[in-house]
Design an enzyme around this catalytic site. Structure first.
Site, short mmCIF file in Angstrom:
data_model
loop_
_atom_site.label_atom_id
_atom_site.label_comp_id
_atom_site.label_asym_id
_atom_site.label_seq_id
_atom_site.Cartn_x
_atom_site.Cartn_y
_atom_site.Cartn_z
N ARG A 101 0.85 -1.19 0.00
CA ARG A 101 0.00 0.00 0.00
C ARG A 101 0.89 1.25 0.00
O ARG A 101 1.64 1.46 0.96
CB ARG A 101 -0.90 0.01 1.24
CG ARG A 101 -1.81 1.23 1.37
CD ARG A 101 -2.59 1.17 2.68
NE ARG A 101 -3.35 -0.06 2.79
CZ ARG A 101 -3.90 -0.49 3.94
NH1 ARG A 101 -3.76 0.21 5.06
NH2 ARG A 101 -4.57 -1.62 3.96
N HIS A 146 1.46 -2.31 5.65
CA HIS A 146 1.30 -2.60 4.23
C HIS A 146 2.33 -1.83 3.39
O HIS A 146 2.78 -2.32 2.35
CB HIS A 146 -0.11 -2.23 3.76
CG HIS A 146 -1.17 -3.21 4.16
ND1 HIS A 146 -1.44 -4.34 3.43
CD2 HIS A 146 -2.03 -3.21 5.20
CE1 HIS A 146 -2.44 -5.01 4.01
NE2 HIS A 146 -2.81 -4.34 5.08
N ASP A 153 -3.81 -8.64 3.05
CA ASP A 153 -5.16 -8.93 3.50
C ASP A 153 -5.69 -10.05 2.60
O ASP A 153 -5.75 -9.89 1.37
CB ASP A 153 -6.06 -7.71 3.39
CG ASP A 153 -5.61 -6.57 4.30
OD1 ASP A 153 -4.89 -6.83 5.27
OD2 ASP A 153 -6.01 -5.42 4.02
N GLU A 213 -8.33 -7.38 13.00
CA GLU A 213 -8.76 -7.76 11.65
C GLU A 213 -8.40 -9.22 11.38
O GLU A 213 -7.22 -9.58 11.38
CB GLU A 213 -8.07 -6.87 10.60
CG GLU A 213 -8.37 -5.38 10.77
CD GLU A 213 -7.53 -4.52 9.83
OE1 GLU A 213 -6.58 -5.04 9.21
OE2 GLU A 213 -7.83 -3.32 9.71
N HIS A 216 -5.92 -9.76 8.15
CA HIS A 216 -4.62 -9.09 8.01
C HIS A 216 -3.48 -9.93 8.59
O HIS A 216 -3.56 -10.41 9.72
CB HIS A 216 -4.65 -7.74 8.73
CG HIS A 216 -3.32 -7.04 8.74
ND1 HIS A 216 -2.97 -6.10 7.78
CD2 HIS A 216 -2.25 -7.14 9.56
CE1 HIS A 216 -1.74 -5.66 8.03
NE2 HIS A 216 -1.28 -6.28 9.11
#
Length: 234
Positions: A101, A146, A153, A213, A216
């Protein structure tokens, strides 16, 4: 799979310079997972990078996501392939919903948090959460793992089947709330088993999980533990 949801396209102004150590160039050891996974054998990998679509909690493509590509460090890609190879005999694989990311995407998230009028995706992704508190509550971060290239994910999905026929994990991807915590108790036995299966396989391959999460995972021994990258995905 690309989203069929209505998409509000917005011109994105450049964000402020990151307050972390960043690199703008893609290192040589970052790979396109779909290509990397098929180098030595035919593997089935599903790539569905949601932030390149409108099917995400913002409701539009996020800054820096210009293509539906899953980029990872080679170390993280090799570890993920271990999981894919263990699932394959059962007709299953991993669906990648996010991986590397860019830092500019993180800044885009933060800018969106501070725009209370942009809440059209609230009912689907954060019905009981004030989006201004997403960092405080642990769902977003100013420095994302990320952006170091070794976090992902993922969900488990059938190799062959209609798009969206993933195993049932109890909540949609990126649902912000306690229901998405891996240990959330009010799940069916099958949902609990699916979360445990995913977490067990990923941890055995060398990943660490987090407690907010279920989807993740980040490589425990990542090659860039203190570096955050900001090259676009294209």
């Amino acid at each position: 799979m690309r989203s069929t949801l209505p998409c509000r396209l917005t011109a994105l102004a450049p964000g402020p310079a990151a307050t972390v150590e960043t690199r703008l160039q893609r290192p040589d050891d970052f790979v396109d997972l779909a290509e990397f996974a098929r180098q030595d054998k035919k593997r089935h990998v599903h790539i569905d990078i949601r932030y390149a679509t409108c099917n995400n909690f913002i409701g539009r493509p996020v800054a820096g996501y210009k293509a539906n590509k899953c980029l990872l460090t080679q170390a993280a890609a090799r570890a993920a392939i271990q999981v894919i190879d263990r699932l394959s005999p059962f007709g299953l694989t991993l669906r990648f919903l996010d991986a590397y990311r860019p830092q500019r995407a993180v800044e885009d998230f933060i800018a969106w948090m501070n725009k209370p009028d942009e809440d059209e995706m609230k009912a689907a992704f954060y019905p009981d959460i004030d989006k201004r508190h997403l960092i405080r509550d642990g769902y977003l971060a100013a420095r994302s793992s990320h952006s170091r290239g070794s976090a992902m994910d993922v969900v488990i999905a059938p190799i062959i089947g209609a798009a969206g026929q993933d195993l049932d994990f109890g909540t949609p991807y990126d649902y912000f709330g306690p229901e998405s915590h891996p240990s959330y108790p009010a799940l069916t036995a099958q949902q609990k088993a699916n979360r445990l299966l995913l977490r067990t396989l990923m941890v055995q391959a060398g990943f660490r999980s987090i407690e907010t999460e279920w989807w993740h995972f980040q490589l425990a021994e990542e090659p860039y533990p203190a570096t955050y990258f900001d090259f676009p995905i294209e």
